[in-house]
Design a protein around this motif. Sequence first.
Motif, PDB file in Angstrom:
ATOM      1  N   UNK A  49       0.860  -1.185   0.000  1.00  0.00           N
ATOM      2  CA  UNK A  49       0.000   0.000   0.000  1.00  0.00           C
ATOM      3  C   UNK A  49       0.898   1.237   0.000  1.00  0.00           C
ATOM      4  N   UNK A  50       0.938   1.949  -1.125  1.00  0.00           N
ATOM      5  CA  UNK A  50       1.845   3.085  -1.278  1.00  0.00           C
ATOM      6  C   UNK A  50       1.486   4.240  -0.353  1.00  0.00           C
ATOM      7  N   UNK A  51       0.226   4.671  -0.339  1.00  0.00           N
ATOM      8  CA  UNK A  51      -0.151   5.835   0.466  1.00  0.00           C
ATOM      9  C   UNK A  51       0.001   5.580   1.954  1.00  0.00           C
ATOM     10  N   UNK A  52      -0.263   4.382   2.373  1.00  0.00           N
ATOM     11  CA  UNK A  52      -0.141   4.035   3.805  1.00  0.00           C
ATOM     12  C   UNK A  52       1.266   3.577   4.160  1.00  0.00           C
ATOM     13  N   UNK A  53       2.106   3.398   3.144  1.00  0.00           N
ATOM     14  CA  UNK A  53       3.482   2.945   3.340  1.00  0.00           C
ATOM     15  C   UNK A  53       3.523   1.655   4.164  1.00  0.00           C
ATOM     16  N   UNK A  54       2.690   0.697   3.776  1.00  0.00           N
ATOM     17  CA  UNK A  54       2.664  -0.590   4.458  1.00  0.00           C
ATOM     18  C   UNK A  54       2.840  -1.723   3.449  1.00  0.00           C
ATOM     19  N   UNK A  55       3.393  -2.813   3.932  1.00  0.00           N
ATOM     20  CA  UNK A  55       3.526  -4.039   3.155  1.00  0.00           C
ATOM     21  C   UNK A  55       3.116  -5.182   4.059  1.00  0.00           C
ATOM     22  N   UNK A  56       2.310  -6.099   3.532  1.00  0.00           N
ATOM     23  CA  UNK A  56       1.952  -7.281   4.312  1.00  0.00           C
ATOM     24  C   UNK A  56       2.197  -8.518   3.458  1.00  0.00           C
ATOM     25  N   UNK A  57       2.728  -9.538   4.094  1.00  0.00           N
ATOM     26  CA  UNK A  57       3.004 -10.811   3.426  1.00  0.00           C
ATOM     27  C   UNK A  57       2.168 -11.890   4.094  1.00  0.00           C
ATOM     28  N   UNK A  58       1.568 -12.752   3.269  1.00  0.00           N
ATOM     29  CA  UNK A  58       0.665 -13.787   3.742  1.00  0.00           C
ATOM     30  C   UNK A  58       1.072 -15.121   3.146  1.00  0.00           C
ATOM     31  N   UNK A  59       1.029 -16.189   3.934  1.00  0.00           N
ATOM     32  CA  UNK A  59       1.302 -17.543   3.439  1.00  0.00           C
ATOM     33  C   UNK A  59       0.485 -18.530   4.270  1.00  0.00           C
ATOM     34  N   UNK A  60      -0.292 -19.358   3.563  1.00  0.00           N
ATOM     35  CA  UNK A  60      -1.102 -20.396   4.192  1.00  0.00           C
ATOM     36  C   UNK A  60      -0.779 -21.728   3.541  1.00  0.00           C
ATOM     37  N   UNK A  61      -0.658 -22.772   4.358  1.00  0.00           N
ATOM     38  CA  UNK A  61      -0.419 -24.127   3.872  1.00  0.00           C
ATOM     39  C   UNK A  61      -1.575 -25.002   4.334  1.00  0.00           C
ATOM     40  N   UNK A  62      -2.204 -25.702   3.384  1.00  0.00           N
ATOM     41  CA  UNK A  62      -3.397 -26.508   3.641  1.00  0.00           C
ATOM     42  C   UNK A  62      -3.048 -27.991   3.605  1.00  0.00           C
ATOM     43  N   UNK A  63      -3.649 -28.771   4.506  1.00  0.00           N
ATOM     44  CA  UNK A  63      -3.365 -30.206   4.578  1.00  0.00           C
ATOM     45  C   UNK A  63      -4.625 -31.008   4.878  1.00  0.00           C
ATOM     46  N   UNK A  64      -5.699 -30.776   4.129  1.00  0.00           N
ATOM     47  CA  UNK A  64      -6.913 -31.577   4.270  1.00  0.00           C
ATOM     48  C   UNK A  64      -7.739 -31.241   5.488  1.00  0.00           C
ATOM     49  N   UNK A  65      -7.302 -31.699   6.669  1.00  0.00           N
ATOM     50  CA  UNK A  65      -8.073 -31.484   7.893  1.00  0.00           C
ATOM     51  C   UNK A  65      -7.474 -30.419   8.802  1.00  0.00           C
ATOM     52  N   UNK A  66      -6.422 -29.725   8.321  1.00  0.00           N
ATOM     53  CA  UNK A  66      -5.851 -28.620   9.089  1.00  0.00           C
ATOM     54  C   UNK A  66      -5.093 -27.678   8.150  1.00  0.00           C
ATOM     55  N   UNK A  67      -4.809 -26.478   8.636  1.00  0.00           N
ATOM     56  CA  UNK A  67      -3.971 -25.544   7.897  1.00  0.00           C
ATOM     57  C   UNK A  67      -3.191 -24.688   8.876  1.00  0.00           C
TER      58      UNK A  67
END
Length: 144
Positions: free
Chosen positions: A94-112
């Motif tokens: 986000x340029x105006x807010x000067x923020x960066x967020x990184x997201x990572x999710x790993x899925x394994x059927x019955x849990x993540x």
Amino acid sequence: MRLRNALGVFIAVIGVAGTVAGAQQPASAVMAPGLWEITIQTRAPIVGVPLTHTVCIAKALVSRPDPPRSKPSDDCQVQPDAAAANETAYTVRCAQRATTSSWRFTYAGDHFDGTSTLTSGQGEVRQTFTGKRIGACDDVPPAP
């Protein structure tokens, strides 16, 4: 106050990601449909109290969610990151807010498991996400 503003942006990004992910068309399943218990915990700048809730995930929503989409005119731009077939990973800048967020999710059927990191001029906020299938949706007790 700065941390509150950063958390507000962070929560807004989660809302956008959840809304977009919920609208995805089914592809190959990475999650089992049913009643899920999802826990979110802030890890930094302080260790927060885990927040847990349950949600029914329908069969139509068990495919690997795509990253949220952004319009070229949006301040916050989403860039997909390299991910395995059972992962979703992306970065939001986000340029105006000067923020960066990184997201990572790993899925394994019955849990993540997942992580997010929000970086701004006020510092960094890191959270972890865990989810586990705990039963069928009809196991949900009726609301009072």
